[in-house]
Write an enzyme that holds these catalytic residues in place. Sequence first.
Site, short mmCIF file in Angstrom:
data_model
loop_
_atom_site.label_atom_id
_atom_site.label_comp_id
_atom_site.label_asym_id
_atom_site.label_seq_id
_atom_site.Cartn_x
_atom_site.Cartn_y
_atom_site.Cartn_z
N HIS A 93 62.95 1.49 24.34
CA HIS A 93 63.83 0.65 23.52
C HIS A 93 63.57 0.92 22.04
O HIS A 93 62.42 0.94 21.59
CB HIS A 93 63.59 -0.83 23.81
CG HIS A 93 64.37 -1.74 22.90
ND1 HIS A 93 63.78 -2.48 21.92
CD2 HIS A 93 65.69 -1.99 22.82
CE1 HIS A 93 64.71 -3.17 21.27
NE2 HIS A 93 65.88 -2.89 21.79
N SER A 94 64.64 1.14 21.27
CA SER A 94 64.58 1.36 19.83
C SER A 94 63.69 2.57 19.55
O SER A 94 64.00 3.67 19.98
CB SER A 94 64.11 0.09 19.12
OG SER A 94 64.39 0.14 17.75
N MET A 95 62.57 2.42 18.83
CA MET A 95 61.69 3.56 18.62
C MET A 95 61.27 4.17 19.96
O MET A 95 61.10 5.38 20.08
CB MET A 95 60.44 3.16 17.84
CG MET A 95 59.48 4.33 17.59
SD MET A 95 57.93 3.87 16.76
CE MET A 95 57.03 3.16 18.13
N ALA A 97 63.09 4.48 22.53
CA ALA A 97 64.17 5.36 22.98
C ALA A 97 64.06 6.72 22.31
O ALA A 97 64.27 7.77 22.94
CB ALA A 97 65.52 4.73 22.69
N ALA A 121 67.60 2.65 25.13
CA ALA A 121 68.27 1.41 24.74
C ALA A 121 68.01 1.12 23.27
O ALA A 121 66.92 1.37 22.76
CB ALA A 121 67.76 0.24 25.59
#
Length: 255
Positions: A93-95, A97, A121
């Site tokens: 998720h975020s970083m 991802a 994500a």
Amino acid sequence: MSWQPGTWLQPESAPADARLRLLLFHCAGGGASMYHAWPARFPSAVAVQSVQLPGRQDRLGEPAFVRLDELLETLTEIVAAEDDGRPFAFFGHSMGALLAYRLTVELERAGLPGPAVTAVAGWAPEGFRTPVEGAAGGQSDEVLVRELAKLGALPADLLDADPQWLALALPAIRADIAVCAGYVDDAAVVTAPLVAYGGAADPLMEPDALGSWSTRTRGFLGARVLPGDHFFLAEAAEAAVIAADLAHLLLRHQA
């Protein structure tokens, strides 16, 4: 070897009777605890392990990485060393991802076994609004937190935390922002199938950002938009939807 086995994965080992392994990568400033409820959402055939980066939570006393290339080099070593022949997948998720995607790139370029599926994500290679340029240094803690909060780039539980606890978390936040700032997009395409998720009200994502993933894999499995902002994963219902989706994809691949 610059890393110690067992410190990077929670739990340290995958159950022997699991047929597949899923490695989870946390967001910037976060830690493995963001996925504490995830293992229970998967069938026993899928072993779920969270990657814990240094500089936070139970690894608070270790220096955090500030260079993306060095972090990816270490993660590549770890994944290669942990490979036990079972199919594995990534979710970030975020970083996280960004790390899941670039780690897939590194493994494939090195000719090493790569993930059966890469799931991402809250981040995209195009159309993602990087929070607070240069935030790795310069601003005071107060200004940094205010700017990140304004952009919706900090989870609510972190904003509401005790000031002393927040002060402990800020070095990891700055380090993670520096890691992300070091990313230079080369439009790398992976062979691993890739699926993307996003929050409908994510202020860091342009409306068509998730679609950019279709150009980064030879096997795009689609993009799914769920209710919520950048931290839509914090909602149990949305996390359960993603977990069920991933379990289906992984077990179908393994079959």
